[in-house]
Motif scaffolding. Structure first.
Motif, PDB file in Angstrom:
ATOM      1  N   VAL A  66      58.822  62.701 -51.700  1.00 38.72           N
ATOM      2  CA  VAL A  66      59.516  63.284 -50.566  1.00 38.72           C
ATOM      3  C   VAL A  66      59.583  62.214 -49.485  1.00 38.72           C
ATOM      4  O   VAL A  66      58.583  61.561 -49.196  1.00 38.72           O
ATOM      5  CB  VAL A  66      58.730  64.531 -50.068  1.00 38.72           C
ATOM      6  CG1 VAL A  66      59.202  64.961 -48.698  1.00 38.72           C
ATOM      7  CG2 VAL A  66      58.852  65.681 -51.072  1.00 38.72           C
ATOM      8  N   ASN A  67      60.775  62.011 -48.919  1.00 37.14           N
ATOM      9  CA  ASN A  67      60.934  61.018 -47.857  1.00 37.14           C
ATOM     10  C   ASN A  67      61.149  61.702 -46.527  1.00 37.14           C
ATOM     11  O   ASN A  67      61.795  62.750 -46.458  1.00 37.14           O
ATOM     12  CB  ASN A  67      62.137  60.121 -48.144  1.00 37.14           C
ATOM     13  CG  ASN A  67      61.887  59.230 -49.344  1.00 37.14           C
ATOM     14  OD1 ASN A  67      60.990  58.390 -49.338  1.00 37.14           O
ATOM     15  ND2 ASN A  67      62.653  59.451 -50.397  1.00 37.14           N
ATOM     16  N   GLY A  68      60.613  61.085 -45.486  1.00 36.43           N
ATOM     17  CA  GLY A  68      60.800  61.647 -44.161  1.00 36.43           C
ATOM     18  C   GLY A  68      60.760  60.572 -43.109  1.00 36.43           C
ATOM     19  O   GLY A  68      60.576  59.386 -43.408  1.00 36.43           O
ATOM     20  N   GLY A  69      60.941  60.993 -41.874  1.00 35.03           N
ATOM     21  CA  GLY A  69      60.899  60.036 -40.775  1.00 35.03           C
ATOM     22  C   GLY A  69      61.279  60.693 -39.473  1.00 35.03           C
ATOM     23  O   GLY A  69      61.455  61.914 -39.405  1.00 35.03           O
ATOM     24  N   CYS A  70      61.400  59.869 -38.444  1.00 36.17           N
ATOM     25  CA  CYS A  70      61.702  60.392 -37.109  1.00 36.17           C
ATOM     26  C   CYS A  70      63.200  60.338 -36.837  1.00 36.17           C
ATOM     27  O   CYS A  70      63.970  59.784 -37.617  1.00 36.17           O
ATOM     28  CB  CYS A  70      60.926  59.600 -36.062  1.00 36.17           C
ATOM     29  SG  CYS A  70      61.514  57.912 -35.877  1.00 36.17           S
TER      30      CYS A  70
END
Ligand SMILES: [Zn+2]
Ligand SMILES: [Zn+2]
Length: 135
Positions: free
Chosen positions: A5-9
């Protein structure tokens, strides 16, 4: 189904990757979550404390630790977005669900701290919904 799972701001300074291996998914209605998010509840995924790779921007992460409760928030120094953090007791990595940018297959388990729920917070069934801002 991807096992990552990829995420970020929001501003793009911070990116992370976690394994799609979550033990819980809660919507927390506690007073602290209301103040920190500015909304009715926080949606958080719980996973193992070492389940994270900071792809970029680890140095842009700031953390606030509540002085008494086991409660914290990590955020991007430039845009303020919530990003993952390890809780004070080091038992879990808490991933703010809104920071996840790929498809999430984990389903919500429960609403928690419902006794502190905001008096104005209503279930979606009772209020009008719009795709964007109403005209
Ligand atoms: Zn940012
Ligand atoms: Zn909370």
């Amino acid at each position: 189904m991807s096992n990552k799972v990829n995420g970020g701001c929001l501003c793009g300074a911070i990116e992370y990757q976690v394994k799609n291996d979550f033990k819980a998914f809660y919507q927390c209605h506690c007073k602290q979550c209301q103040v920190l998010t500015g909304t009715a509840f926080a949606s958080n995924l719980f996973t193992h404390p070492d389940n994270i790779i900071w792809v970029k921007g680890a140095e842009s992460v700031s953390i606030y630790q509540h002085p008494e409760r086991d409660f914290a928030k990590s955020f991007c120094q430039s845009c303020g977005s919530a990003v993952p953090y390890v809780n004070k007791s080091k038992t879990s990595l808490i991933v703010p669900a809104g920071s996840v940018k790929t498809e999430l297959t984990k389903e919500l388990h429960a609403n928690i701290f419902i006794s502190e729920k905001a008096c104005w917070s209503k279930s979606d069934v009772y209020i009008k919904s719009y795709e964007y801002f109403p005209e």
